[in-house]
Design a protein around this motif. Structure first.
Motif, mmCIF file in Angstrom:
data_model
loop_
_atom_site.group_PDB
_atom_site.id
_atom_site.type_symbol
_atom_site.label_atom_id
_atom_site.label_comp_id
_atom_site.label_asym_id
_atom_site.label_seq_id
_atom_site.Cartn_x
_atom_site.Cartn_y
_atom_site.Cartn_z
ATOM 1 N N SER A 25 6.948 -30.224 50.974
ATOM 2 C CA SER A 25 7.882 -30.640 50.233
ATOM 3 C C SER A 25 7.616 -30.233 48.624
ATOM 4 O O SER A 25 8.348 -30.401 47.774
ATOM 5 C CB SER A 25 8.111 -32.313 49.943
ATOM 6 O OG SER A 25 6.602 -32.780 49.613
ATOM 7 N N TRP A 29 12.753 -28.847 48.380
ATOM 8 C CA TRP A 29 14.017 -29.261 48.492
ATOM 9 C C TRP A 29 14.475 -29.190 47.226
ATOM 10 O O TRP A 29 15.949 -29.384 47.388
ATOM 11 C CB TRP A 29 13.619 -30.796 49.125
ATOM 12 C CG TRP A 29 12.961 -30.912 50.343
ATOM 13 C CD1 TRP A 29 11.570 -31.312 50.420
ATOM 14 C CD2 TRP A 29 13.392 -30.505 51.675
ATOM 15 N NE1 TRP A 29 11.280 -31.252 51.749
ATOM 16 C CE2 TRP A 29 12.305 -30.737 52.341
ATOM 17 C CE3 TRP A 29 14.496 -29.860 52.231
ATOM 18 C CZ2 TRP A 29 12.411 -30.316 54.102
ATOM 19 C CZ3 TRP A 29 14.539 -29.515 53.544
ATOM 20 C CH2 TRP A 29 13.716 -29.703 54.308
ATOM 21 N N SER A 34 21.906 -29.173 48.645
ATOM 22 C CA SER A 34 22.048 -30.399 49.639
ATOM 23 C C SER A 34 22.516 -29.910 51.021
ATOM 24 O O SER A 34 21.943 -30.300 51.806
ATOM 25 C CB SER A 34 22.638 -31.472 49.102
ATOM 26 O OG SER A 34 24.035 -31.275 48.958
ATOM 27 N N ALA A 37 19.626 -27.962 52.471
ATOM 28 C CA ALA A 37 18.499 -28.836 52.967
ATOM 29 C C ALA A 37 19.031 -29.663 54.165
ATOM 30 O O ALA A 37 18.089 -29.809 55.106
ATOM 31 C CB ALA A 37 18.282 -29.708 51.850
ATOM 32 N N THR A 68 11.599 -33.814 44.301
ATOM 33 C CA THR A 68 11.899 -33.187 45.694
ATOM 34 C C THR A 68 11.941 -34.223 46.747
ATOM 35 O O THR A 68 12.496 -34.098 47.879
ATOM 36 C CB THR A 68 10.659 -32.137 45.854
ATOM 37 O OG1 THR A 68 10.922 -31.190 46.949
ATOM 38 C CG2 THR A 68 9.261 -32.695 46.175
ATOM 39 N N PHE A 72 14.614 -34.752 49.287
ATOM 40 C CA PHE A 72 14.449 -34.664 50.869
ATOM 41 C C PHE A 72 15.043 -36.001 51.624
ATOM 42 O O PHE A 72 15.698 -35.862 52.572
ATOM 43 C CB PHE A 72 13.100 -34.585 51.218
ATOM 44 C CG PHE A 72 12.721 -34.771 52.704
ATOM 45 C CD1 PHE A 72 12.803 -33.840 53.726
ATOM 46 C CD2 PHE A 72 12.117 -36.158 53.096
ATOM 47 C CE1 PHE A 72 12.560 -34.152 55.020
ATOM 48 C CE2 PHE A 72 11.744 -36.316 54.396
ATOM 49 C CZ PHE A 72 11.993 -35.235 55.322
ATOM 50 N N SER A 279 12.733 -22.680 52.217
ATOM 51 C CA SER A 279 13.957 -23.122 51.341
ATOM 52 C C SER A 279 15.342 -22.465 51.842
ATOM 53 O O SER A 279 16.184 -22.833 51.070
ATOM 54 C CB SER A 279 13.840 -22.873 49.946
ATOM 55 O OG SER A 279 13.483 -21.393 49.618
#
Length: 320
Positions: A25, A29, A34, A37, A68, A72, A279
């Motif tokens: 992490s 993130w 979003s 992710a 981050t 997450f 990522s």
């Protein structure tokens, strides 16, 4: 947990197997949208990487007040992934412990990520030797409360790891079951040397390989502008110098340098899983190729990379 394409191993002796790939992490993130992710989390669970290292970076050298972990948690909820298909690992920091107690740290970390428990956790590194009887007791209080299932250590000096194991036995408590160590193509001394090696060989601990790309240098050949892990032994320039050879060998095996680095780590029987940052979904897909390579050609990978070991003269006991 979805069926694995790789012979998964347990993080602790007698425990349930875990995914061979783990996503970290730190500064990860918050480097994607979003939507990206959510896509990475969903695909990670499908591609042997449903192990997530989730930490709140807020003290000591990591006093970044990073978001981050919050990001997450938001992505995890949006993904709709079943909690039973995940392994979640938290982190406890020793920089201001015991002033900032473990329970308060863990509850804050869980709240920020929107979680109710961690499956396991890592107790981070330190400047001064911790009060081991108290540390073992404090971690076990979290286990007894059901907030976490097991624990491991992060780059500890071997003397203190052995002290923790002995103290846990004396208390009749749970000791560390894995060691999260810097390990990869260039850095091998600590994980493979005569300090931690015996604990891996006899099954006392398993290895979680971390910082395997030296902050991305051995994945891309470039030195990132963002903050990366400590340069133990002051050998980073020498590590960067071997990248062309790593890239050449990766090409011979038909994988990316990153996949080659992961395969190298997995070829060590001590390795339970490999922790890295991704990522983009594309990175995850490329890294997944490491599993077939390690499964089918692990010995060949190690032989091809024999000349890329850089930290032979760095202490294996974790002191620096």
């Amino acid at each position: 947990m979805p069926e694995s394409t790789y012979p998964a191993r347990a993080l602790q002796s007698g425990g349930a197997v875990v995914p061979p790939l783990a996503l970290g992490s730190w500064n990860t993130w918050d480097r994607m949208t979003s939507e990206e992710a959510v896509a990475v989390i969903r695909r990670a669970v499908e591609r042997d990487a449903g192990f997530f290292d989730v930490a709140y970076y807020n003290m000591g050298p990591h006093a970044e007040n990073s978001q981050t972990d919050i990001l997450f948690g938001e992505a995890l909820r949006a993904s709709g992934v079943d909690r039973s298909d995940l392994v979640l690992c938290g982190k406890l920091w020793l920089w201001d412990w015991p002033n900032q107690g473990f329970r308060a740290q863990l509850l804050e970390s869980l709240e920020r990520a929107g979680l109710d428990r961690f499956d396991t956790l890592v107790v981070g590194d330190y400047l001064d030797a911790p009060d081991m009887p108290r540390l073992v007791a404090d971690v076990n209080a979290l286990i007894e409360e059901g907030l976490v299932g097991s624990w491991g250590i992060n780059n500890w000096r071997i003397a203190h790891t052995r002290e923790a194991l002995a103290e846990a036995e004396a208390q009749g408590a749970a000791g560390p079951v894995f060691a999260q160590l810097k390990y990869g193509i260039a850095r091998r001394s600590m994980a493979e040397g005569d300090a931690y090696g015996p604990l891996f060989a006899d099954g006392t601990l398993t290895l979680q390989a971390s910082d395997v790309f030296e902050g991305g240098i051995l994945a891309t050949g470039r030195s990132p502008q963002r903050k990366i892990g400590a340069d133990v032994g002051g050998i980073r320039e020498r590590i960067a110098a071997i990248y062309p050879e790593v890239e050449r060998i990766a090409g011979e095996f038909g994988v990316t340098p990153a996949a080659l680095g992961i395969a190298f780590c997995l070829s060590n029987p001590a390795t339970a899983n490999v922790l890295f940052g991704a990522s983009r979904r594309e990175q995850l897909e490329q890294n997944h190729a490491a599993l077939a390579l390690a499964r089918d050609h692990g010995d060949e990978v190690r032989a091809a990379l024999a000349g890329c070991w850089v930290d032979q003269e760095v202490r294996a006991d974790g002191a620096w």
